[in-house]
Design a protein around this motif. Structure first.
Motif, PDB file in Angstrom:
ATOM      1  N   PRO A 288       0.913  -1.112  -0.122  1.00 15.54           N
ATOM      2  CA  PRO A 288       0.064   0.046  -0.090  1.00 15.54           C
ATOM      3  C   PRO A 288       0.730   1.162   0.021  1.00 15.54           C
ATOM      4  CG  PRO A 288      -0.071  -1.127   2.100  1.00 15.54           C
ATOM      5  CD  PRO A 288       0.509  -1.939   0.990  1.00 15.54           C
ATOM      6  N   THR A 289       2.068   1.281   0.677  1.00 11.58           N
ATOM      7  CA  THR A 289       2.790   2.476   0.602  1.00 11.58           C
ATOM      8  C   THR A 289       3.432   2.795  -0.812  1.00 11.58           C
ATOM      9  OG1 THR A 289       3.616   1.751   2.954  1.00 11.58           O
ATOM     10  CG2 THR A 289       4.904   3.339   1.821  1.00 11.58           C
ATOM     11  N   LEU A 290       3.783   1.972  -1.565  1.00 10.13           N
ATOM     12  CA  LEU A 290       4.282   1.970  -3.020  1.00 10.13           C
ATOM     13  C   LEU A 290       3.058   2.668  -3.801  1.00 10.13           C
ATOM     14  CD1 LEU A 290       6.180   1.834  -5.355  1.00 10.13           C
ATOM     15  CD2 LEU A 290       5.407  -0.258  -5.444  1.00 10.13           C
ATOM     16  N   TYR A 291       1.951   2.046  -3.460  1.00  7.02           N
ATOM     17  CA  TYR A 291       0.778   2.414  -4.185  1.00  7.02           C
ATOM     18  C   TYR A 291       0.356   3.971  -3.931  1.00  7.02           C
ATOM     19  CZ  TYR A 291      -4.141   2.879  -5.712  1.00  7.02           C
ATOM     20  OH  TYR A 291      -5.238   3.489  -6.549  1.00  7.02           O
ATOM     21  N   GLN A 292       0.489   4.195  -2.717  1.00  6.58           N
ATOM     22  CA  GLN A 292       0.200   5.466  -2.267  1.00  6.58           C
ATOM     23  C   GLN A 292       1.129   6.704  -2.918  1.00  6.58           C
ATOM     24  OE1 GLN A 292      -2.323   6.806  -0.679  1.00  6.58           O
ATOM     25  NE2 GLN A 292      -3.376   5.163  -0.479  1.00  6.58           N
TER      26      GLN A 292
END
Length: 109
Positions: A92-96
């Motif tokens: 999720p961090t990469l996606y954000q």
């Protein structure tokens, strides 16, 4: 003088996908361009490895087998959505970060 070929194959079905015969270009690529309103000539320019004849052959194949090819495209889109969701869930961090970069890019345009 040679006589015309009665029927010519432009599409091959291999590994669950449809491909322009003798190339690594998917039928999907040509069909999406066609569905987006591009002319066969424009599609041939976008894919320099394809002849205009191959582009017309691919479009003719699509029009003759529209139901099957549309189902194939929908299945591919569903698989892409599944993979995209899986990637979002796993990182999720990469996606954000990607979403923020995309928003910044659109804001700069």
């Amino acid at each position: 003088m040679t006589s015309p070929t009665p029927t010519k194959q432009y599409i091959e079905h291999c590994n669950g996908g449809y491909w322009i015969e003798g190339t690594r270009i998917s039928l999907d690529s040509v069909v999406y361009c066609f569905l987006n309103g591009e002319s066969p000539e424009s599609i041939a320019q976008n894919f320099p490895l394809l002849s205009l004849e191959q582009v017309y052959g691919a479009i003719a194949f699509y029009l003759a087998n529209r139901e099957v090819v549309d189902a194939h495209l929908k299945a591919g889109e569903a698989e892409f959505q599944k993979l995209q969701q899986s990637c979002r869930s796993r990182n999720p961090t990469l996606y954000q970060k990607l979403k923020a970069a995309q928003a910044q890019k659109h804001g700069a345009v």
